[in-house]
Design an enzyme around this catalytic site. Structure first.
Site, PDB file in Angstrom:
ATOM      1  N   SER A 124      45.853  41.798  44.816  1.00  0.00           N
ATOM      2  CA  SER A 124      45.140  41.105  43.968  1.00  0.00           C
ATOM      3  C   SER A 124      44.552  39.945  44.642  1.00  0.00           C
ATOM      4  CB  SER A 124      46.184  40.803  42.722  1.00  0.00           C
ATOM      5  OG  SER A 124      45.441  40.356  41.732  1.00  0.00           O
ATOM      6  N   ASP A 178      44.033  50.203  36.335  1.00  0.00           N
ATOM      7  CA  ASP A 178      44.152  48.633  36.491  1.00  0.00           C
ATOM      8  C   ASP A 178      43.389  47.905  35.355  1.00  0.00           C
ATOM      9  OD1 ASP A 178      44.300  46.277  37.335  1.00  0.00           O
ATOM     10  OD2 ASP A 178      44.123  46.548  39.428  1.00  0.00           O
ATOM     11  N   HIS A 209      47.971  47.687  37.316  1.00  0.00           N
ATOM     12  CA  HIS A 209      47.796  46.699  38.295  1.00  0.00           C
ATOM     13  C   HIS A 209      49.140  46.496  38.910  1.00  0.00           C
ATOM     14  CE1 HIS A 209      45.537  43.434  40.366  1.00  0.00           C
ATOM     15  NE2 HIS A 209      46.573  42.473  39.864  1.00  0.00           N
TER      16      HIS A 209
END
Length: 229
Positions: A124, A178, A209
């Site tokens: 991320s 996600d 995610h």
């Protein structure tokens, strides 16, 4: 450079004595360096050189999208920054974190690990900083691994890219479902990088995610490959 005078605190895990390679792995927003420590034992790194994994803790900073709450973050995020093809980012924060990770690369050099044996990795926000730093770092790296993320400051990359890392292997992976960083952002970044001449190994998985077992297996195979070159 005041932000880099003090090296980031980090957790370190070594897979053997006298490491000959390093993986600097950045966590996501609100997590810390502990987040990916358990993954090391799941990577199946038999056959790879002894590796020092460095899991730095991001600085504490207010995050706009979370009502200004202070948490570990590599840069600030505002509403709309992670929508569709948006590539907006907190440039100051991104560049500060880039300098801090570059300082960790230099520290590994002082400990005997040359850049060509160092992988930058992240999830991320951490993956965004891995791309930001790795593609601009002046000395060739072993690889860049960017998970569930996107390319920040994409518009400046063509003029800031380091020739030494133009051929560096890049591994990008994303969850199809996600809800945090839409896959279109990751796929768009992959397409942009490919268009600029980078070699990107792209994987997508039926997950949100997060990370999944197949992804961990694929990461282990990729690491063995790039660190055995």
């Amino acid at each position: 450079m005041s932000k880099t005078d003090k090296l980031l605190d980090a957790i370190e895990v070594e897979t053997g004595k006298n490491p000959r390679a390093s993986v600097i792995w950045m966590h996501g927003l609100g997590a810390d360096g502990n987040d990916f420590v358990p993954v090391v034992d799941e990577l199946g790194l038999d056959g790879a050189p002894a590796i020092r994994f460095v899991f730095p803790h991001a600085p504490m900073r207010p995050v706009t999208i979370n009502n200004g709450y202070v948490m570990r973050a590599w840069y600030d995020v505002s509403l709309g920054d992670l929508e569709g093809n948006s590539r907006r980012a907190d440039e100051r924060g991104v560049r500060e974190s880039q300098a801090q990770i570059a300082a960790l690369i230099e520290r590994e050099g002082q400990r005997g690990i040359a850049p060509e044996h160092i992988v930058l990795a992240g999830f991320s926000q951490g993956g965004a900083i891995a791309l930001q730093t790795g593609l601009r770092y002046p000395h060739g790296l072993a690889g860049v691994m960017a998970l569930s993320t996107y390319l920040p400051l994409a518009e400046s990359l063509p003029r800031e890219a380091a020739p030494a890392n133009k051929a560096t292997p890049i591994f990008m992976a994303h969850g199809i479902y996600d809800p945090v960083v839409p896959m279109v952002m990751g796929a768009g970044s992959m397409t942009l990088l490919t268009g600029l001449g980078y070699t990107v190994e792209w994987r997508q998985y039926p997950m949100p995610h997060s990370v999944c077992p197949q992804e961990i297996e694929d990461i282990g195979a990729w690491l063995r490959n790039v660190l055995n070159r």
